[in-house]
Design an enzyme around this catalytic site. Structure first.
Site, PDB file in Angstrom:
ATOM      1  CB  CYS A 112      -0.940  -0.004   1.202  1.00  0.00           C
ATOM      2  SG  CYS A 112      -2.020   1.444   1.240  1.00  0.00           S
ATOM      3  CB  CYS A 159      -0.711   2.604   3.951  1.00  0.00           C
ATOM      4  SG  CYS A 159      -2.120   1.875   3.148  1.00  0.00           S
ATOM      5  CG  ASP A 160       3.065   1.212   4.335  1.00  0.00           C
ATOM      6  OD1 ASP A 160       2.526   1.647   5.374  1.00  0.00           O
ATOM      7  OD2 ASP A 160       2.929   0.040   3.941  1.00  0.00           O
TER       8      ASP A 160
END
Ligand code: NDP
Length: 314
Positions: free
Chosen positions: A139, A142-143
């Site tokens: 992701c 997300c990261d």
């Protein structure tokens, strides 16, 4: 089998499931939750395999994924949600009350909220288990902004909308993004393809797959393989992002609820209503577009409110 049906059963324990639990509990529906563990190896969903979550509103310093899930679980318990750590193996939606079975028990319920999520596909590379979360992620949104990825060349694998979106997103942090795709054409929508192909920081490596990920303690490169020749070469990079698709966790409802061509539960636009009255779906199991913890939690709240209104009307 218990004779008195539950009012509502929630299947799944990610942000969507817990938001649904908190709201249905506060609506006095006495929810019963199955927190499955097989999909991610542990209950709590995809956030349990994430490190820092920096985009969930309310946590200006960020929060660890498992810590966030622990807090959500405690909040569900605070309002007396009954939680069992069991995978649901079978549901019968053909008549009400619905039947929900795990290997331990069979329960009936007036309403059902499905929040079983989706599982990001992995490539199962030889070194993946040791470097997961140490530079490999499924992701980018997300990261991608984490310090370990900043200013480094990054590799994205895939050719769909996720790969296009994620490689474009990563250009904000990376020195360069390599998009590795196994064919000679992207399957992403035209507009997203154009963004990728025109971007000065993105280089597409066509007809190429990732054969392994390299590094001691953190990702330092990938081993690439040309599909046609089988020839390999190593490419230095600070991160590897999978965008090779997701599998919605819909096996238990397949054949009983309308699913789209990718296997996601179809919900009425703007609601969590499914093709069976009394069954609601929230989170990634019905959302292939946003897939964020906050949107999952939001749709969990929607499912609880849809469920409460439906129960009041029947
Ligand atoms: P897709 O299934 O569309 O694409 C997966 C990609 O990964 C494909 O290009 C596929 O290659 C490649 N792939 C799969 N397995 C492997 C493997 N083992 N090795 C190498 N490559 C592999 O998944 P997405 O997550 O991109 O999209 C899923 C759905 O979500 C789509 O409907 C998409 O439109 C939607 N979506 C929409 C977005 C938006 O509107 N903003 C954003 C993201 C997704 P190949 O092409 O050769 O099959």
């Amino acid at each position: 089998m218990s004779t008195t049906p539950e009012q509502v059963i929630i299947v799944g324990s990610g942000p969507a499931g817990h938001a649904a639990a908190i709201y249905t509990a506060r609506a006095n529906l006495n929810p019963f939750m199955f927190e499955g563990y097989t999909a991610g190896g542990i209950p709590g969903g995809q956030l349990m395999t994430t490190t820092e979550v920096e985009n969930y509103p309310g946590f200006p310093e960020g929060i660890q994924g498992p810590e966030l899930m622990d807090a959500l679980r405690k909040q569900s318990l605070r309002f007396a949600t009954r939680i069992v750590t069991e995978d649901v193996v079978k549901v019968d939606l053909s008549k009400r009350p619905f039947t929900v079975a795990s290997s331990e028990r069979t329960v009936t319920t007036q309403a059902l909220i499905i929040a079983t999520g989706a599982t990001a596909k992995r490539l199962n590379l030889p070194s993946e288990p040791t470097l997961w979360n140490k530079g490999i992620s499924a992701c980018a949104v997300c990261d991608g902004a984490l310090p370990i990825f900043r200013g480094k060349p990054l590799v994205v694998v895939g050719g769909g909308d996720s790969a296009a979106e994620e490689s474009t997103f990563l250009t904000k942090f990376a020195s360069k993004v390599y998009l590795v795709h196994r064919r000679d054409a992207l399957r992403a929508s035209k507009i997203m393809q154009e963004r990728v192909l025109k971007h000065p920081k993105i280089e597409v490596l066509w007809h190429t797959v990732v054969a392994d990920v390299l590094g001691e303690g953190a990702v330092s490169g990938v081993r690439l393989k040309e599909v046609a020749t089988g020839k390999t070469r190593d490419l230095a990079c600070g991160g590897l992002f999978y965008a090779v698709g997701f599998t919605p966790n819909t096996a238990i409802v397949s054949g009983q609820l309308d699913l789209d061509q990718d296997g996601y539960i179809v919900t009425q636009p703007g609601s969590t209503t499914t093709s069976v009255a009394g069954v609601f779906a929230c989170g990634d199991v019905q959302d292939k577009r946003y897939r964020q913890a906050i949107t999952a939690a939001g749709s969990g709240c929607m499912a609880a409110m849809d469920c409460e209104r439906w129960l009041a009307a029947v």
